[in-house]
Design a protein around this motif. Structure first.
Motif, PDB file in Angstrom:
ATOM      1  N   GLU A  63     -30.640   7.059 -24.380  1.00 55.34           N
ATOM      2  CA  GLU A  63     -29.698   6.311 -25.224  1.00 55.34           C
ATOM      3  C   GLU A  63     -29.526   6.995 -26.577  1.00 55.34           C
ATOM      4  N   GLY A  64     -30.609   7.545 -27.117  1.00 51.78           N
ATOM      5  CA  GLY A  64     -30.530   8.255 -28.391  1.00 51.78           C
ATOM      6  C   GLY A  64     -29.674   9.500 -28.310  1.00 51.78           C
ATOM      7  N   PHE A  65     -29.754  10.214 -27.190  1.00 45.72           N
ATOM      8  CA  PHE A  65     -28.876  11.381 -27.012  1.00 45.72           C
ATOM      9  C   PHE A  65     -27.418  10.938 -27.062  1.00 45.72           C
ATOM     10  N   VAL A 108     -28.470  20.601 -17.305  1.00 48.07           N
ATOM     11  CA  VAL A 108     -27.993  20.183 -15.990  1.00 48.07           C
ATOM     12  C   VAL A 108     -26.893  19.138 -16.138  1.00 48.07           C
ATOM     13  N   HIS A 109     -27.141  18.154 -16.994  1.00 48.86           N
ATOM     14  CA  HIS A 109     -26.160  17.075 -17.168  1.00 48.86           C
ATOM     15  C   HIS A 109     -24.878  17.575 -17.818  1.00 48.86           C
ATOM     16  N   ALA A 110     -25.020  18.221 -18.974  1.00 46.49           N
ATOM     17  CA  ALA A 110     -23.839  18.596 -19.764  1.00 46.49           C
ATOM     18  C   ALA A 110     -23.191  19.878 -19.276  1.00 46.49           C
ATOM     19  N   GLY A 111     -24.011  20.880 -18.958  1.00 37.18           N
ATOM     20  CA  GLY A 111     -23.455  22.177 -18.594  1.00 37.18           C
ATOM     21  C   GLY A 111     -23.039  22.270 -17.145  1.00 37.18           C
ATOM     22  N   LEU A 112     -23.937  21.936 -16.236  1.00 34.68           N
ATOM     23  CA  LEU A 112     -23.648  22.092 -14.818  1.00 34.68           C
ATOM     24  C   LEU A 112     -22.802  20.948 -14.265  1.00 34.68           C
ATOM     25  N   ALA A 113     -23.245  19.708 -14.448  1.00 34.16           N
ATOM     26  CA  ALA A 113     -22.516  18.583 -13.854  1.00 34.16           C
ATOM     27  C   ALA A 113     -21.200  18.312 -14.586  1.00 34.16           C
ATOM     28  N   TRP A 129     -14.830  10.010 -14.676  1.00 33.85           N
ATOM     29  CA  TRP A 129     -16.260  10.262 -14.805  1.00 33.85           C
ATOM     30  C   TRP A 129     -16.727  10.682 -16.202  1.00 33.85           C
ATOM     31  N   LEU A 130     -15.912  11.428 -16.919  1.00 36.11           N
ATOM     32  CA  LEU A 130     -16.413  12.033 -18.147  1.00 36.11           C
ATOM     33  C   LEU A 130     -16.730  11.050 -19.283  1.00 36.11           C
ATOM     34  N   PRO A 131     -15.958   9.989 -19.492  1.00 34.01           N
ATOM     35  CA  PRO A 131     -16.313   9.100 -20.610  1.00 34.01           C
ATOM     36  C   PRO A 131     -17.747   8.576 -20.527  1.00 34.01           C
ATOM     37  N   ALA A 132     -18.141   8.052 -19.374  1.00 35.25           N
ATOM     38  CA  ALA A 132     -19.504   7.529 -19.239  1.00 35.25           C
ATOM     39  C   ALA A 132     -20.538   8.634 -19.299  1.00 35.25           C
ATOM     40  N   MET A 133     -20.210   9.799 -18.756  1.00 35.47           N
ATOM     41  CA  MET A 133     -21.147  10.926 -18.805  1.00 35.47           C
ATOM     42  C   MET A 133     -21.328  11.421 -20.237  1.00 35.47           C
ATOM     43  N   SER A 134     -20.247  11.425 -20.999  1.00 33.45           N
ATOM     44  CA  SER A 134     -20.346  11.900 -22.389  1.00 33.45           C
ATOM     45  C   SER A 134     -21.213  10.977 -23.241  1.00 33.45           C
ATOM     46  N   ARG A 135     -21.286   9.711 -22.862  1.00 29.90           N
ATOM     47  CA  ARG A 135     -22.127   8.746 -23.580  1.00 29.90           C
ATOM     48  C   ARG A 135     -23.536   8.641 -22.983  1.00 29.90           C
ATOM     49  N   PHE A 136     -23.827   9.451 -21.965  1.00 25.54           N
ATOM     50  CA  PHE A 136     -25.105   9.431 -21.261  1.00 25.54           C
ATOM     51  C   PHE A 136     -25.334   8.102 -20.547  1.00 25.54           C
ATOM     52  N   GLU A 137     -24.256   7.391 -20.258  1.00 22.92           N
ATOM     53  CA  GLU A 137     -24.377   6.149 -19.492  1.00 22.92           C
ATOM     54  C   GLU A 137     -24.461   6.440 -18.000  1.00 22.92           C
ATOM     55  N   LYS A 138     -23.870   7.544 -17.590  1.00 19.84           N
ATOM     56  CA  LYS A 138     -24.019   8.050 -16.225  1.00 19.84           C
ATOM     57  C   LYS A 138     -24.530   9.483 -16.332  1.00 19.84           C
ATOM     58  N   ASN A 179     -32.699  16.356 -12.187  1.00 19.79           N
ATOM     59  CA  ASN A 179     -32.127  15.031 -12.473  1.00 19.79           C
ATOM     60  C   ASN A 179     -31.803  14.235 -11.221  1.00 19.79           C
ATOM     61  N   ALA A 180     -31.977  14.817 -10.038  1.00 21.93           N
ATOM     62  CA  ALA A 180     -31.408  14.217  -8.827  1.00 21.93           C
ATOM     63  C   ALA A 180     -32.074  12.911  -8.431  1.00 21.93           C
ATOM     64  N   THR A 181     -33.305  12.663  -8.854  1.00 19.54           N
ATOM     65  CA  THR A 181     -33.961  11.421  -8.445  1.00 19.54           C
ATOM     66  C   THR A 181     -33.358  10.200  -9.113  1.00 19.54           C
ATOM     67  N   PHE A 182     -32.679  10.410 -10.249  1.00 23.94           N
ATOM     68  CA  PHE A 182     -32.109   9.257 -10.948  1.00 23.94           C
ATOM     69  C   PHE A 182     -30.646   9.441 -11.327  1.00 23.94           C
ATOM     70  N   ALA A 183     -30.050  10.567 -10.991  1.00 25.98           N
ATOM     71  CA  ALA A 183     -28.671  10.842 -11.382  1.00 25.98           C
ATOM     72  C   ALA A 183     -27.704   9.856 -10.736  1.00 25.98           C
ATOM     73  N   ASP A 184     -26.650   9.528 -11.457  1.00 28.36           N
ATOM     74  CA  ASP A 184     -25.601   8.643 -10.939  1.00 28.36           C
ATOM     75  C   ASP A 184     -24.544   9.417 -10.170  1.00 28.36           C
ATOM     76  N   LEU A 185     -24.300  10.663 -10.593  1.00 26.67           N
ATOM     77  CA  LEU A 185     -23.259  11.497 -10.006  1.00 26.67           C
ATOM     78  C   LEU A 185     -23.850  12.876  -9.709  1.00 26.67           C
ATOM     79  N   ILE A 186     -23.798  13.291  -8.447  1.00 27.89           N
ATOM     80  CA  ILE A 186     -24.380  14.565  -8.051  1.00 27.89           C
ATOM     81  C   ILE A 186     -23.275  15.468  -7.523  1.00 27.89           C
ATOM     82  N   VAL A 187     -23.063  16.602  -8.185  1.00 32.61           N
ATOM     83  CA  VAL A 187     -22.105  17.590  -7.706  1.00 32.61           C
ATOM     84  C   VAL A 187     -22.761  18.356  -6.560  1.00 32.61           C
ATOM     85  N   VAL A 188     -22.182  18.262  -5.373  1.00 30.22           N
ATOM     86  CA  VAL A 188     -22.731  18.906  -4.184  1.00 30.22           C
ATOM     87  C   VAL A 188     -21.743  19.961  -3.692  1.00 30.22           C
TER      88      VAL A 188
END
Length: 402
Positions: A63-65, A108-113, A129-138, A179-188
Motif C-alpha cells: 500500500e505504501g508503494f 516484475v510488477h512494473a517492468g515485466l507485467a 488493467w493499468l489503473p489498478a496496477m499503477s496503484r498496486f491494487e492489482k 509474484n505468481a503465488t499472489f499476483a492478480d494478473l499473470i502475463v503468460v
C-alpha cells in the motif's frame, strides 16, 4: 560543482555516488527518489531481514508503494508524461540498494507485467488493467521461463495455446515466476498450436486450470515468492489475449527494456554492499584502531567504489540512449552482463571485509551476497548476454547453438 545529492544520499553527502550522478535528475525527479529512499529506509529496512529469513513477503509495504505514486504515469486516466529512463533506472537502483527482493518484486510488477500491457496491450486492455496496477491494487507477474527451458525459450517454448471460438485453452508449465503465488494478473506466453507463433495472454487469478505453487528452499531473493505454474486446460477469453503480442519479437521488446533495469538494480546492490562495508570499516576496531585505517581494507573499499561508479556510468549513459530512442539490444545486454559481474565482485569483497560477521544476517552483507546470485542469472545469463553482444561486434556472426 554542485554538492552531490546522488541516488543513495541519506541526510548529507554519501560517498557511494562518488561522481554525483544523482545531479543529472531534475529537482522534481530527485524529490521522488528521496521520497522512495525515505520509505525504504524507514518502513522496509527495519523488517526485510526478518522476512528474508522466513522467506515471506511483507505485504504491508505494498500500500505504501502505491501511495508513493511511483507508477501514476501508467494510468491512462491520469495526465502526465512517462518518466525518463534515468528516473526509472534510479528507482531500480534505490530498490536494489535497500533490498534486491523488493527490487525484483517491483521490477516484475512494473517492468515485466505492466510493461507488457503497455507495449502489447490494446487501448481497451490498458484502460482495463493499468489503473489498478499503477496503484498496486492489482499485482502482476510475468510467466515466460519453463521447467525445461530458460536460455532457449525463444525456440523451445512448450506451453501451448489452442483457440476454441472466443476462448483460448492454455496447457503447459512455467517455473521461477516471481509474484505468481499472489499476483492478480499473470502475463503468460504460449505458442499457438496452429501458427506456431508465440502469443501473450493475461491470466487472472483463480482462473480454473491455473495453479501456482511456491518454490521452497531458495538461497537467494527469499522474500520473492517464486512459483511453479501449471496450466491444465486453462481457458482464457480472447479479450485477455494481448492484441499486440503476436510473435517472440514482441516478447523480446519487453526483455530488452527490463534487462537494463536489472543492471540498474545490480548497481544499487553494489552501492548498498559498499556502504555497509564502509560503515563497518569505520566502526570495527582491531589492533587498537579502526580497520578502515589499514591499507588492505582501503584497497577493498576503493575497488568496490570503482566497480560501482563505473557501472553507474554505464547505466546512466544507457538511460540517456533509451530516452533518445536510439539504444540497441546489445547495449542493454552488455550493461546487464557487466554490471552483474561487477556486483558479484563487490558483494564478495564486502563479505571479505566483514570477515566472519559477513555471513551473519544481522550485518546484512550475507543477504546481499546471496541475492546477487539471482540477479546474476535472471533476465538472461551472462553467457547469453555475451553472445548477443558478440554477434553485434562481429557484424552479425552468431555463436548461438541452433
Amino acid at each position: 560543482m554542485p554538492t552531490p545529492s546522488g541516488p543513495c544520499l541519506e541526510g548529507g553527502l554519501l560517498p557511494a555516488d562518488f561522481y554525483a550522478y544523482g545531479e543529472l535528475l531534475s529537482d522534481g525527479e530527485r524529490e521522488k527518489i528521496e521520497a522512495l529512499r525515505t520509505f525504504l529506509r524507514t518502513q522496509a529496512a527495519p523488517i526485510v531481514d526478518d522476512y528474508w529469513a522466513r522467506a515471506e513477503f511483507p505485504f504491508q509495504l505494498v500500500e505504501g508503494f502505491g501511495r508513493l505514486g511511483l507508477l501514476d504515469w501508467a494510468d491512462p486516466d491520469k495526465p502526465g508524461s512517462r518518466p525518463s529512463n534515468l528516473l526509472g533506472g534510479m528507482t531500480a537502483l534505490e530498490f536494489g540498494h535497500a533490498d534486491a527482493s523488493l527490487g525484483t518484486f517491483f521490477g516484475v510488477h512494473a517492468g515485466l507485467a505492466m510493461g507488457t500491457v503497455l507495449t502489447c496491450g490494446s487501448e481497451e486492455q490498458q484502460r482495463r488493467w493499468l489503473p489498478a496496477m499503477s496503484r498496486f491494487e492489482k499485482i502482476g507477474a510475468f510467466a515466460l521461463t519453463e521447467p525445461h527451458g530458460g536460455s532457449d525459450v525463444a525456440g523451445g517454448l512448450r506451453t501451448t495455446a489452442r483457440r476454441e471460438g472466443d476462448t483460448w485453452v492454455l496447457d503447459g508449465a512455467k517455473r521461477w515466476i516471481g509474484n505468481a503465488t499472489f499476483a492478480d494478473l499473470i502475463v503468460v506466453w504460449a505458442r499457438d498450436v496452429d501458427t506456431r507463433q508465440v502469443l501473450g495472454f493475461v491470466v487472472e487469478k483463480d482462473t480454473p486450470g491455473f495453479t501456482a505453487t511456491k518454490i521452497e528452499n531458495k538461497m537467494a531473493l527469499r522474500i520473492v515468492q517464486n512459483a511453479d505454474i501449471v496450466l491444465e486446460g486453462c481457458r482464457v477469453p480472447e479479450t485477455n489475449r494481448l492484441q499486440n503480442a503476436n510473435s517472440f519479437k514482441d516478447t523480446a521488446r519487453i526483455l530488452r527494456q527490463t534487462r537494463s533495469g536489472v543492471a540498474w538494480e545490480a548497481v544499487g546492490v553494489m552501492f548498498g554492499a559498499y556502504e555497509i562495508a564502509l560503515r563497518y570499516a569505520k566502526e570495527r576496531e582491531q589492533f587498537g584502531r579502526p580497520i578502515g585505517s589499514f591499507q588492505l581494507v582501503q584497497d577493498l573499499l576503493v575497488k568496490m567504489l570503482g566497480n560501482a561508479t563505473a557501472s553507474c556510468g554505464m547505466v546512466v549513459r544507457l538511460a540517456q540512449l533509451q530516452d533518445a530512442g536510439v539504444f540497441r539490444d546489445e547495449q542493454s545486454a552488455l550493461a546487464k552482463a557487466y554490471c552483474t559481474v561487477r556486483m558479484r565482485e563487490n558483494v564478495g569483497w564486502a563479505r571479505e571485509l566483514l570477515a566472519g560477521n559477513g555471513i551473519v544476517l544481522d550485518y546484512k552483507v550475507g543477504r546481499f551476497v546471496a541475492d546477487a546470485e539471482a540477479l546474476y542469472s535472471y533476465e538472461g545469463t551472462r553467457e547469453i548476454q555475451t553472445l548477443i553482444v558478440g554477434r553485434a561486434v562481429t557484424g552479425g556472426l552468431s555463436a548461438f547453438v541452433r
